[in-house]
Design a protein around this motif. Sequence first.
Motif, mmCIF file in Angstrom:
data_model
loop_
_atom_site.group_PDB
_atom_site.id
_atom_site.type_symbol
_atom_site.label_atom_id
_atom_site.label_comp_id
_atom_site.label_asym_id
_atom_site.label_seq_id
_atom_site.Cartn_x
_atom_site.Cartn_y
_atom_site.Cartn_z
ATOM 1 N N UNK A 11 0.820 -1.210 0.000
ATOM 2 C CA UNK A 11 0.000 0.000 0.000
ATOM 3 C C UNK A 11 0.861 1.270 0.000
ATOM 4 N N UNK A 19 -2.411 1.871 -6.343
ATOM 5 C CA UNK A 19 -1.961 1.167 -5.140
ATOM 6 C C UNK A 19 -0.753 0.319 -5.515
ATOM 7 N N UNK A 115 -4.824 -8.070 -6.708
ATOM 8 C CA UNK A 115 -6.144 -7.506 -7.028
ATOM 9 C C UNK A 115 -6.237 -6.000 -6.755
ATOM 10 N N UNK A 116 -5.446 -5.521 -5.805
ATOM 11 C CA UNK A 116 -5.529 -4.094 -5.456
ATOM 12 C C UNK A 116 -4.848 -3.203 -6.492
ATOM 13 N N UNK A 117 -3.962 -3.792 -7.286
ATOM 14 C CA UNK A 117 -3.215 -2.964 -8.246
ATOM 15 C C UNK A 117 -4.115 -2.465 -9.371
ATOM 16 N N UNK A 118 -5.087 -3.255 -9.724
ATOM 17 C CA UNK A 118 -6.027 -2.917 -10.797
ATOM 18 C C UNK A 118 -5.289 -2.408 -12.031
ATOM 19 N N UNK A 120 -4.036 0.684 -12.601
ATOM 20 C CA UNK A 120 -2.999 1.700 -12.386
ATOM 21 C C UNK A 120 -1.789 1.205 -11.618
ATOM 22 N N UNK B 692 -9.746 2.717 -6.266
ATOM 23 C CA UNK B 692 -9.213 1.360 -6.451
ATOM 24 C C UNK B 692 -9.401 0.520 -5.191
ATOM 25 N N UNK B 693 -9.175 1.154 -4.060
ATOM 26 C CA UNK B 693 -9.263 0.463 -2.776
ATOM 27 C C UNK B 693 -10.672 -0.066 -2.539
ATOM 28 N N UNK B 695 -13.186 -0.349 -4.725
ATOM 29 C CA UNK B 695 -13.590 -1.297 -5.766
ATOM 30 C C UNK B 695 -12.994 -2.678 -5.509
ATOM 31 N N UNK B 696 -11.731 -2.704 -5.115
ATOM 32 C CA UNK B 696 -11.087 -3.998 -4.881
ATOM 33 C C UNK B 696 -11.680 -4.689 -3.661
#
Lengths: 292, 756
Positions: A11, A19, A115-118, A120, B692-693, B695-696
Amino acid sequence: MTGIITDIIPFSVNDGPGIRTSVYFMGCPLRCRWCHNPETQYGHPHAMVRVDRCTHCGACTVCSSGARGPHGEYDASRCTGCGKCAAVCPEKACWICGREVTPDEILHQVLPDKPFFRRRGGVTLSGGEPMAQPEFALETAKLLCKNGIGVCMETCGHADWTSYEQMLPYVQSFLYDYKVSDPESHRQWTGTDNRRILANLRNLSSCGVDIVLRCPLIPGVNDTTDHFLGIAGLTEELQGIRRVEILPYHSLGNNKRVQLGLESENFCVPEKAEILRWQDELNSMCRVPVCL
Amino acid sequence: MKGYYAWDDQHLDDGLSVEFRYTETYKAYTGKDLSLRELKCLEIALPAAASPLQEGDLFVGRRVFRPLGIAPSYWDDDADGLDNVSFYADLARMTRVMNRPTQTRENRQAIAELIDFWKSENVNAKVRAGFDSVMRREMTSDLWSVDSGVIFGLYRLVFSQLDYDKLVRLGLGGLKKEVLARLEDDSLSGTQQSFLQSLASMIDLLLGILSTYEGQLRVLLKNGADPAWIQPMVDSLERIQAGAPACFRDALQLVWFYSAMTGGRDFGRMDVYLGDRYVKDLDSGRMTEEDAVELLLSFYRLMKETDSRDGRIVMGGLGRRNPGNADRVSLAVMKAGMRFRELKPEFSLRMYKGMSKEVRKMAYSMLENGMTYPLLFNDEASVCAVQKTMHVSPEESEQYGFFGCGEYVLGHRSIGTPNDIINLAKALEVTLHEGTDPVRGCPHGLNLGKPGDFDTFDKLFSAWKKQVAYFTQIAARHQKLVYNTVRENGSMLMMSLLMDDCIARALPLVSGGVRYLAGTYETYGNTTTADSLTAIREVVYEKKRLTLSELVQVLDSDFAGNEELRQILLNCPKFGNGDPVADGMAREVNTFVFETTASQAEIQGLSSYLVVMINNGANVDLGKNTLATADGRHGGTYLSNGNNPMAGMDHSGLPAMLRSLASTRMDLTAGTAQNLKLSKNLFSQHPDVVDDLIDTAFDLGILSLNVSVVDRGEMEDAMIHPEMHQNLFVRVGGFSARFVNLDPGTQADMLARALY
């Protein structure tokens, strides 16, 4: 293959988009006096010492490398990172900074957070200087990319061009430090001049990669019009630079310097108003946005 | 409104004249039809509860709470903090009136007799009188915030979301027509007819109170009050007495009035029932957005000054008949909330893929400004979870709402009031003490053997499960007993009118009227228990550092002289770090509790009986009577909160923490509280990251998030200079609070939680 890192921090939101997880490589060719991660400058694991806990009992002289003195003295450059001092210290004042890892181990630690990286985010190779361990950095970046994780690299720019060149296919964005415009002044504050750094920057830009120019601003060192003009000039000249980020000096590195047995530095921590004034001034001069 | 307090004794005359009339009526109709008795009592109670307009009010319907009445839950937070259901009696307030220095001896004697009568006649007392021997042994006290115990009973029908959409569409007159039409059915029993007739008469009663209000306003006008202030209210009252609300103002007026008279606290899908009238008024030029915000502000003020708890407003989500209009009014609803900047209302946003970007942006803006609202719900996943746990169709599950700390309920279709709480860590404590509560020193729970008898971890774990199952079946029986006792004493007419399918079935709420009679069970200390079991397994059974008997002694002495062992226990894997060992244990502990609880539904004849793993500060209160636990927690300190790590035990970063939370089978519950304490800097500097946070987190299956945006330095300073930080809001668990008003234990809990 293994490399030496100090830490893996999940994070991280200030080292690239989205992220991210930052991996702190050990070793750096520069010795910036304001460095906020001085523990990463050494290229090998070594002890850190909390002097406020140290009772000068002398137990740590069990060390045979000569890094420890009988009255709590410590010379990190001589430390081999054997860990004997940490093992015997009754006050738990010593610990070892740095560990050897494989790219696989890094991947294993990072992957659950994917999964948090998405779209971006991803991993930022930071340090220290990733290019101080170019093969390890390359293998790590390759492995991360192979697993669908975007990679950014934070760099001081002082390494062989070939090291950068081989990273190009795997790095989505370079967070490129630009510290002092005047070469001699650069040498005075960082231990080396900036010619190689500028050459690599120009090369990277010509390769069409995304570059964020990160500019530590240290009162009394580089908060000068000449340096600001230097930054603005680079943004004009190099189309790869997408934006400029100001990194105002903070004194958090001083505590770590003391833990490394170094003298603390006495730079002035800028006020918020001063930082905003820098941002305004640079914004009026630069082709690209200037952010904090 | 300065000096206004809905429970203030100043509303009460020395003679308690209303209470005496109410009691005489109650006695006169006892033994006759229950609906009729309730109606007759309401005819005395409601007009007396309707307080006059005050300066600045844009709606009539200020409510005072008298010490006798009928409510889903009467709750005076200045008193013992306990809920009182149905026919309630606030004996403490009546005693205060009795003991006024100005009181006559005759009055004192009469009030003493009144108190004596209601002591056993209030429904809470009747529930307790219905306890079986096991309940009497295990539920000795209701004072969960003070006394020691594994389970405690609550007495309420809280949080039901009435069908305000129907109220707004039909108006009181339209509802009466529907009731009268149903009465034409010849097959209805006498009791059913009486129920419907009572509903119709109750509507007349409400119309009468509105008419009285209108008269009061006309007198104000005559006496020179500003017509610009009063006349629109007079016009609105005329309209809603004559028919359905015609405009935004009418809708708000009627909803407020009905809610205040019911003593209800939750406002359901406000965006749906206000949306059409809001857009119509706005687009026709009859009202500006600013006018709407002013009206909403007055609505919020009434909410804040009339009640101190809940006040949930639901926005967004699937299953809205008018999403465009609903989204437009949501923006005004939130805008007014930003301006109001109080703990009321409790805004909640159902977030779904493809939702309005503007609504989402406004919601984040509220959070960034430290409002702690809205509570964010993962809509698609919540719809699926509700469908599964409450055994309803997808269409019905889309109409889920939530209350309190975020517990699911089916809007105007179900009752899911949580009427029992369990301290899971305490259940482990009594298991380790041979069925004794070591704090009280008396038998409590099952005696499943001495610590030495648990020679394997599995034996200990099984014993704890047995203990929890034992208490849970008692709690479920208690839940049903509350419903049965309410049913035997009244019809809950105000709620019945706006809950499906009471009119269609011609049956009162809990007498078969409500479509889904469900229940929920509040569990506390889930993570404390799971982390303790993880530590016991590792330290006692795997590494054999000490025996279980020795560990129990260490815990009983609160680690005195055993700090080293405490550190070892603290360093065992903890939930909240993405650690498979700790998360696996938490999942097993929680899943067992969820399934054990759910299995009670069929036994008790409830449509569902589900865990709500939420928080209302009870983790702090219950912690006070819980000895040291094997996770390294000192005795007397707070327990874990909702589905969260023990405060300060998550140190592996936010993604790891959220992965841990997501590992809990939230889809087996009726709601779990997930707290997220984010820094102001993150919200202001990295809005993309926040997107992002969230949504994830939702992609991982987390059903809801309670987001606090705070600054640690500000909290620390607020402990030293509370007067300087009156506007510092924090999210404790399922509810928000002013930080400076929290007790020191909760403040410490808040500070210890990780800030990301």
